[in-house]
Design a protein around this motif. Structure first.
Motif, mmCIF file in Angstrom:
data_model
loop_
_atom_site.group_PDB
_atom_site.id
_atom_site.type_symbol
_atom_site.label_atom_id
_atom_site.label_comp_id
_atom_site.label_asym_id
_atom_site.label_seq_id
_atom_site.Cartn_x
_atom_site.Cartn_y
_atom_site.Cartn_z
ATOM 1 N N LYS A 196 0.799 -1.229 0.000
ATOM 2 C CA LYS A 196 0.000 0.000 0.000
ATOM 3 C C LYS A 196 0.835 1.284 0.000
ATOM 4 O O LYS A 196 0.391 2.314 -0.462
ATOM 5 N N ARG A 197 2.051 1.224 0.568
ATOM 6 C CA ARG A 197 2.797 2.449 0.863
ATOM 7 C C ARG A 197 3.859 2.700 -0.228
ATOM 8 O O ARG A 197 4.763 1.894 -0.435
ATOM 9 N N VAL A 198 3.701 3.820 -0.892
ATOM 10 C CA VAL A 198 4.581 4.165 -2.012
ATOM 11 C C VAL A 198 5.432 5.377 -1.645
ATOM 12 O O VAL A 198 4.903 6.390 -1.169
ATOM 13 N N ALA A 199 6.736 5.263 -1.890
ATOM 14 C CA ALA A 199 7.641 6.409 -1.730
ATOM 15 C C ALA A 199 8.130 6.849 -3.101
ATOM 16 O O ALA A 199 8.499 6.015 -3.933
ATOM 17 N N MET A 200 8.132 8.177 -3.323
ATOM 18 C CA MET A 200 8.595 8.716 -4.600
ATOM 19 C C MET A 200 9.741 9.683 -4.328
ATOM 20 O O MET A 200 9.580 10.648 -3.564
ATOM 21 N N VAL A 201 10.905 9.456 -4.968
ATOM 22 C CA VAL A 201 12.068 10.335 -4.814
ATOM 23 C C VAL A 201 12.691 10.475 -6.191
ATOM 24 O O VAL A 201 13.103 9.493 -6.797
ATOM 25 N N TYR A 202 12.764 11.713 -6.697
ATOM 26 C CA TYR A 202 13.115 11.872 -8.103
ATOM 27 C C TYR A 202 13.781 13.213 -8.379
ATOM 28 O O TYR A 202 13.703 14.164 -7.590
ATOM 29 N N ALA A 214 1.992 12.333 -12.756
ATOM 30 C CA ALA A 214 1.026 11.363 -13.281
ATOM 31 C C ALA A 214 1.031 10.076 -12.452
ATOM 32 O O ALA A 214 -0.033 9.470 -12.217
ATOM 33 N N ALA A 215 2.228 9.659 -11.976
ATOM 34 C CA ALA A 215 2.320 8.429 -11.181
ATOM 35 C C ALA A 215 1.586 8.579 -9.848
ATOM 36 O O ALA A 215 0.910 7.653 -9.385
ATOM 37 N N LYS A 216 1.741 9.741 -9.226
ATOM 38 C CA LYS A 216 1.059 9.968 -7.943
ATOM 39 C C LYS A 216 -0.453 9.899 -8.119
ATOM 40 O O LYS A 216 -1.164 9.254 -7.324
ATOM 41 N N LYS A 217 -0.944 10.534 -9.154
ATOM 42 C CA LYS A 217 -2.384 10.517 -9.430
ATOM 43 C C LYS A 217 -2.855 9.076 -9.669
ATOM 44 O O LYS A 217 -3.892 8.646 -9.140
ATOM 45 N N HIS A 218 -2.068 8.330 -10.449
ATOM 46 C CA HIS A 218 -2.445 6.953 -10.771
ATOM 47 C C HIS A 218 -2.388 6.058 -9.529
ATOM 48 O O HIS A 218 -3.266 5.200 -9.327
ATOM 49 N N ALA A 219 -1.363 6.270 -8.685
ATOM 50 C CA ALA A 219 -1.230 5.472 -7.463
ATOM 51 C C ALA A 219 -2.440 5.669 -6.556
ATOM 52 O O ALA A 219 -2.993 4.711 -5.996
ATOM 53 N N GLU A 220 -2.834 6.907 -6.399
ATOM 54 C CA GLU A 220 -3.979 7.185 -5.533
ATOM 55 C C GLU A 220 -5.267 6.603 -6.113
ATOM 56 O O GLU A 220 -6.131 6.116 -5.371
ATOM 57 N N GLU A 221 -5.386 6.622 -7.427
ATOM 58 C CA GLU A 221 -6.565 6.015 -8.061
ATOM 59 C C GLU A 221 -6.607 4.504 -7.827
ATOM 60 O O GLU A 221 -7.683 3.899 -7.739
ATOM 61 N N LEU A 222 -5.387 3.889 -7.729
ATOM 62 C CA LEU A 222 -5.318 2.438 -7.493
ATOM 63 C C LEU A 222 -5.466 2.078 -6.018
ATOM 64 O O LEU A 222 -5.504 0.892 -5.669
ATOM 65 N N GLY A 223 -5.475 3.074 -5.134
ATOM 66 C CA GLY A 223 -5.638 2.805 -3.714
ATOM 67 C C GLY A 223 -4.342 2.791 -2.928
ATOM 68 O O GLY A 223 -4.334 2.434 -1.741
#
Length: 448
Positions: A196-202, A214-223
């Motif tokens: 469930k827990r996603v970390a993004m560092v870029y 776009a990835a953050k939006k998609h991740a939240e849409e997937l739960g």
């Protein structure tokens, strides 16, 4: 008396026969004279005029994008070789054009890129430009190409922002940034609903910001829950402060990166800090063989989105099933020509394939348009859809953004890049969860 009578009858018979023979000879029709053919001059075979058509390109042969730039140049040269030697050149009217790539080293520098685009358009008379590598350099080049009315085809600038500026002469061959990490999230969701827990560092660049927005939006849409979302500056030398912050959030998966140098540094310091998670997907860097050369077993299990990978199943047969043309070398032909041009056994990365596809899309559109006028070729591009070794090529007519091509996910398994997603393109199962850094230090590979 009787004997004389007999002689008289015989004589009359002989005379009758002679008369009949003469009559038959007189009735014999005269032979039809054979017509004598008129002598005409032999028809001369009209030879097509052969000329050279230059596709211009700023190439990062030095600077931070030199690895990606070199791969791109080899890919362009392979496509030109196929057009000239296998396809027989570009046929436009009664002329045949041999394609040559006219390139200059842009030093991975925006100002140099802009001066090269101007030089290609004004001094060299080039009408078709292959954009530089990276979104930042492509953004710098776009207004110059637009100013001089030369077509510019992006093979290394994925940012969606480029195609939201209203440029008419800028089109895209690679998938846009908004598609880069969505497939990886789809894959994790499919194989581990408990993650469930996603970390993004870029990297704080236009390209990376587009990808991770776009990835953050998609991740939240997937739960998924995005528990960490931070950038680091270009040219960063030490990521340990930001990675210590990330470690404290206890993520299940990490997605990050930007380009080659920072991507390699990111994985190296994740290992140093022993930040263990179930899956990691890094932009750009893992797609290059030098990534594994530099990191060894620390690269095991690291995934990445890829525009293309050796083994992806794009072929004339696949094109026929979809009802579209196949144009360009097959994958086997591409591999052979790439080896000849690069002079090494290093396999092509996706940067080479997408650059080749950009050249092929120009060639295909020019022959469809039957013109070298950039406006007419741009119009032709609105209507074409074809497959090459890189996959499908189709743009949105209004923005020029690529809408036909799909990304794949690769993962390093046992020292080899494998295609693990989507299932219809995969040649291996995902290795999940990946080995810990401690296990990899002891030689464990991501091999089942």
């Amino acid at each position: 008396m009787r004997k004389g009578w007999m002689f008289l009858v015989a004589g009359l018979l002989v005379m009758a026969l002679l008369f009949a023979g003469c009559a038959q000879q007189q009735e014999k029709p005269a032979a039809t004279p054979t017509p004598t053919p008129e002598k005409t001059a032999p028809e001369e075979k009209k030879e097509a005029q052969v000329e050279t058509l230059y596709f211009g390109a700023p190439i990062s042969l030095t600077g931070k994008f030199s690895k990606e730039g070199q791969m791109s140049l080899w890919g362009m040269q392979v496509a030109a070789k196929w057009i000239n030697e296998v396809h027989g050149g570009l046929k436009v009217g009664d002329k045949v054009y041999k394609v040559e790539i006219k390139y200059y080293d842009d030093q991975s520098n925006k100002e140099v890129v802009q001066s090269i685009i101007e030089r290609l358009a004004v001094q060299d008379g080039v009408k078709f430009v292959l954009a530089p590598y990276s979104s930042g350099l492509t953004l710098a080049a776009a207004p110059i190409a637009e100013k001089y009315g030369v077509l510019m085809n992006s093979h290394g600038g994925a940012s969606d922002y480029i195609f939201e500026q209203g440029y008419y002469y800028v089109v895209q061959t690679l998938s846009p940034a908004s598609k880069y990490q969505t497939g990886f999230l789809d894959m994790v969701k499919a194989i581990d609903p408990e993650a469930k827990r996603v970390a993004m560092v870029y990297e704080d660049t236009e390209f990376s910001r587009s990808v991770f927005s776009a990835a953050k939006k998609h991740a939240e849409e997937l739960g998924f829950e995005v528990v960490f979302d931070k950038t680091y500056p270009k040219g960063v030398q030490d990521l340990s402060p930001i990675l210590n912050e990330l470690k404290a959030t206890n993520p299940d998966i990490i997605i990050g990166g930007g380009h080659f140098a920072d991507g390699q540094l990111l994985v190296s310091q994740l290992a140093d800090l022993k930040i263990n998670v179930k899956a990691i997907s890094i932009l750009v860097a893992p797609a290059l063989p030098k990534f594994y050369d530099a990191l060894g077993t620390r690269a095991e299990g690291i995934a990445a989105p890829a525009q293309w990978e050796v083994g992806v199943k794009y072929s004339p047969e696949a094109a026929e099933k979809l009802g579209v043309d196949y144009f360009g070398p097959t994958q086997d032909e591409f591999m052979q020509m790439f080896k000849e041009i690069s002079g090494s056994d290093e396999p092509p990365s996706y940067h080479a394939a997408e650059a080749a596809a950009a050249v092929l899309s120009y060639a295909y559109a020019i022959e469809k348009a039957q013109s070298l006028d950039p406006d007419k070729v741009r119009e032709a591009m609105n209507d074409i859809e074809f497959m090459c070794l890189y996959g499908l090529w189709k743009i949105d007519p209004e923005t020029g953004k690529q809408v036909g091509h799909e990304m794949v996910i690769i993962q390093w398994q046992g020292g080899t890049k494998k295609i693990i997603w989507p299932p219809e393109a995969a040649n291996a199962e995902p290795y999940y969860p990946i080995p810990t850094w401690e296990e990899k230090a002891q030689g464990k590979l991501a091999v089942k």
